[in-house]
Structures are given as C-alpha cells and as structure tokens.
Design an enzyme around this catalytic site. Sequence first.
Site, PDB file in Angstrom:
ATOM      1  N   ASP A  63     -30.079 -13.637  30.899  1.00  0.00           N
ATOM      2  CA  ASP A  63     -30.531 -12.246  30.851  1.00  0.00           C
ATOM      3  C   ASP A  63     -30.423 -11.728  29.403  1.00  0.00           C
ATOM      4  O   ASP A  63     -29.600 -12.245  28.616  1.00  0.00           O
ATOM      5  CB  ASP A  63     -29.619 -11.448  31.797  1.00  0.00           C
ATOM      6  N   HIS A  64     -31.204 -10.714  29.077  1.00  0.00           N
ATOM      7  CA  HIS A  64     -31.181 -10.045  27.758  1.00  0.00           C
ATOM      8  C   HIS A  64     -30.575 -10.870  26.615  1.00  0.00           C
ATOM      9  O   HIS A  64     -29.412 -10.735  26.263  1.00  0.00           O
ATOM     10  CB  HIS A  64     -30.448  -8.709  27.864  1.00  0.00           C
ATOM     11  N   ASP A  76     -35.170 -10.589  24.583  1.00  0.00           N
ATOM     12  CA  ASP A  76     -35.233  -9.129  24.580  1.00  0.00           C
ATOM     13  C   ASP A  76     -35.431  -8.618  23.154  1.00  0.00           C
ATOM     14  O   ASP A  76     -34.476  -8.422  22.403  1.00  0.00           O
ATOM     15  CB  ASP A  76     -33.955  -8.550  25.199  1.00  0.00           C
ATOM     16  N   GLU A 106     -39.863  -8.648  26.793  1.00  0.00           N
ATOM     17  CA  GLU A 106     -39.548  -7.234  27.068  1.00  0.00           C
ATOM     18  C   GLU A 106     -40.351  -6.351  26.138  1.00  0.00           C
ATOM     19  O   GLU A 106     -40.409  -6.603  24.928  1.00  0.00           O
ATOM     20  CB  GLU A 106     -38.073  -6.947  26.786  1.00  0.00           C
ATOM     21  N   HIS A 158     -31.139   0.885  32.054  1.00  0.00           N
ATOM     22  CA  HIS A 158     -29.902   0.204  32.453  1.00  0.00           C
ATOM     23  C   HIS A 158     -28.805   1.216  32.733  1.00  0.00           C
ATOM     24  O   HIS A 158     -28.649   2.188  31.996  1.00  0.00           O
ATOM     25  CB  HIS A 158     -29.436  -0.744  31.334  1.00  0.00           C
ATOM     26  N   GLY A 159     -28.017   0.938  33.778  1.00  0.00           N
ATOM     27  CA  GLY A 159     -26.918   1.825  34.140  1.00  0.00           C
ATOM     28  C   GLY A 159     -27.342   2.822  35.203  1.00  0.00           C
ATOM     29  O   GLY A 159     -28.516   2.883  35.583  1.00  0.00           O
ATOM     30  N   GLY A 165     -32.839  -2.577  35.336  1.00  0.00           N
ATOM     31  CA  GLY A 165     -32.168  -1.298  35.552  1.00  0.00           C
ATOM     32  C   GLY A 165     -32.331  -0.780  36.966  1.00  0.00           C
ATOM     33  O   GLY A 165     -32.456   0.425  37.188  1.00  0.00           O
ATOM     34  N   GLY A 166     -32.292  -1.678  37.941  1.00  0.00           N
ATOM     35  CA  GLY A 166     -32.557  -1.276  39.331  1.00  0.00           C
ATOM     36  C   GLY A 166     -31.466  -0.440  39.990  1.00  0.00           C
ATOM     37  O   GLY A 166     -31.729   0.233  40.989  1.00  0.00           O
TER      38      GLY A 166
HETATM   39  O1  G3H Z   1     -30.583  -7.021  33.388  1.00  0.00           O
HETATM   40  C1  G3H Z   1     -29.825  -6.361  34.131  1.00  0.00           C
HETATM   41  C2  G3H Z   1     -30.353  -5.234  34.854  1.00  0.00           C
HETATM   42  O2  G3H Z   1     -31.495  -4.733  34.317  1.00  0.00           O
HETATM   43  C3  G3H Z   1     -29.370  -4.353  35.511  1.00  0.00           C
HETATM   44  O3  G3H Z   1     -29.573  -2.947  35.404  1.00  0.00           O
HETATM   45  O4  G3H Z   1     -27.220  -2.195  35.654  1.00  0.00           O
HETATM   46  O5  G3H Z   1     -29.110  -0.613  35.931  1.00  0.00           O
HETATM   47  O6  G3H Z   1     -28.677  -2.365  37.639  1.00  0.00           O
HETATM   48  P1  G3H Z   1     -28.594  -1.986  36.206  1.00  0.00           P
HETATM   49 ZN    ZN Z   2     -31.884  -5.694  32.339  1.00  0.00          ZN
END
Ligand code: G3H
Ligand code: ZN
Length: 288
Positions: A80-81, A102, A134, A185-186, A216-217
Amino acid sequence: MKTLRECIAEARERKVAIGHFNISNVESLWGIFKAAQSLNVPVIIGVSEGERDFVGVRQVVALVKSIREEFQYPIFLNADHTYSFDRVKEAIDAGFDSVIFDGAKLSFEENIKIAKQCVKYARNCGREVLVEGELGFIGTSSKILDAIPEGVDLSEKSLTDPAKAKEFVELTGVDMLAPAVGNFHGVLRSGVDPKLNIEKVKQISSAVGIPLVLHGGSGNSEDDFKKAIANGISIVHINTEIRVAYRDAVKKSLQEDPEEVAPYKFLKPGVKAVQDVVTSKLKFFNNL
Ligand code: G3H
Ligand code: ZN
C-alpha cells in the site's frame, strides 16, 4: 486458484468490490482472513511502508502466502502507499502480488515518470504483479481526525480530473487507479465522513477504462459504497475502522483482566473485533 487480476476482473463484471484491509500484526491478519473465509470472498491484505517495516517486508509475504497455500484461498498482498521506486522494487522482489506507487503529492509529470518506471519493473519481474497509480491527494494517515486533513480539498475542482486520469493511465500503463472523489484517509471524530462524489467516479471510470480503487473507506456510508461500486470502484480500502476496533478491544481486555500476561489470551478479543468490522464491510462490498 484465481489470480488477483482475475478476481478484480470478476468483481468488476459482477459490479461488486474486493475488500482491502491493512494489518500491522498477525492478529489482524487472522481476523481479516476469518471474515473473508466465512463469506467465501477474495480479500486483499495491505501494508503501508510503516506497517510492512513493523511486520517485516519478507515476513508479511510469507504469512499471507502460507494462508493462501494452506487454505487454497484467494488472499493477496498489496504494498500500500509506496512513495519511491526503490520501495516498490523492494516489495516486488519480496513477492508482493500488487504495489501502489503513490505519487499524488508529486507533479503530474513526476508522478507519471515514476509510475511508468514501476510498471516496467513489474512487467519484467518474471511473475504477475499489478501496479496501482494515484492521482489526487487524499491525505496520508489512517487515524481519527478533528478536521479534514491538511492539503485535502473536497471541492469539485480539486478532485481528480477525468481527462488527466485518462492521460495518466495511457502514459503509465498502470493496472488500477486510485482517484480523489471526495474520499480521504482517516475518519472524522464523529465517525461519519462527507459524501463521495459519485458522478466523478462514473466520469473517471468511463474515461480510464480500468478498475478504480477507493481509498479512505473508513467513515463512508453503505449507500455511498453501493453507488461507488456500481459506478466503477472495484477495490475498497479500509484501515482506520479496523485500527480503532482492535485498539478498543485490546484496551477493554486488559482493563477487565489486568493480571493476564499471556498475549495470546489478552489479544484474542482484538482478533474478533477486526473480524467483526471486516465481515460487515465485506457484506456491503460483495452485495451479500
Ligand atoms: O490505504 C489505506 C486506506 O485508504 C485506508 O483508509 O483509514 O480511511 O480506512 P482509511
Ligand atoms: Zn489508502
């Protein structure tokens, strides 16, 4: 067993999404796997640069691979990222199934240049590794927020431009794209994030013609997920909500039995808490 590319293609065709969940330890990995297995759906494990440094870059590959082989289960590992070509290369060499370069904070040209370099390396590594790009800044930390992250602008003009997205995808050859469509995110302290721009998801999806990934779900509503998935999102990332559930469960467990010193006992409720969050997300994503 299906490959990650095949699982994504199938999700896209069925208009469902694969859940991507981050881990920092083996307890969360078990919680996520148990949730996916109970629903019989494919799942992606994500580790950011910090998360994979904590678990161990090669060690996390071995953990996920051991579950995939023992249970003959479609569980995949994503870097990830990842903010540099060197770290993308490290993840590919270690055996990850997919990587995200990213470059959202870089200039458009620099983002394209490095993403292209990552795609070239992935294509020549001797096995199938998918590369995600991204475009659009959505913040960097999976944590509880008092305000929208600095540098994130949710107004229409600052979201990913479909024409730029098309150009980015054509010039880099990435397999998936993570756009900015009102996501970040968050999670806001209230637990509810602003609505996504579904029209933008639709426009970007038709412009690029490849699977889109919603980052960022955490904090987004069931209704937003459904609409986003119906309009081109094929993978959804969740991290903060899992972190909070794990932290709260372990805290409660230690408060209830401060004399317990066996980690496998006091951490057990953490596995269950992760499993519960992941089960409920996977149900929305897979239309179950
Ligand atoms: O790459 C990780 C996610 O995009 C997590 O985002 O912390 O808002 O669920 P989140
Ligand atoms: Zn992410």
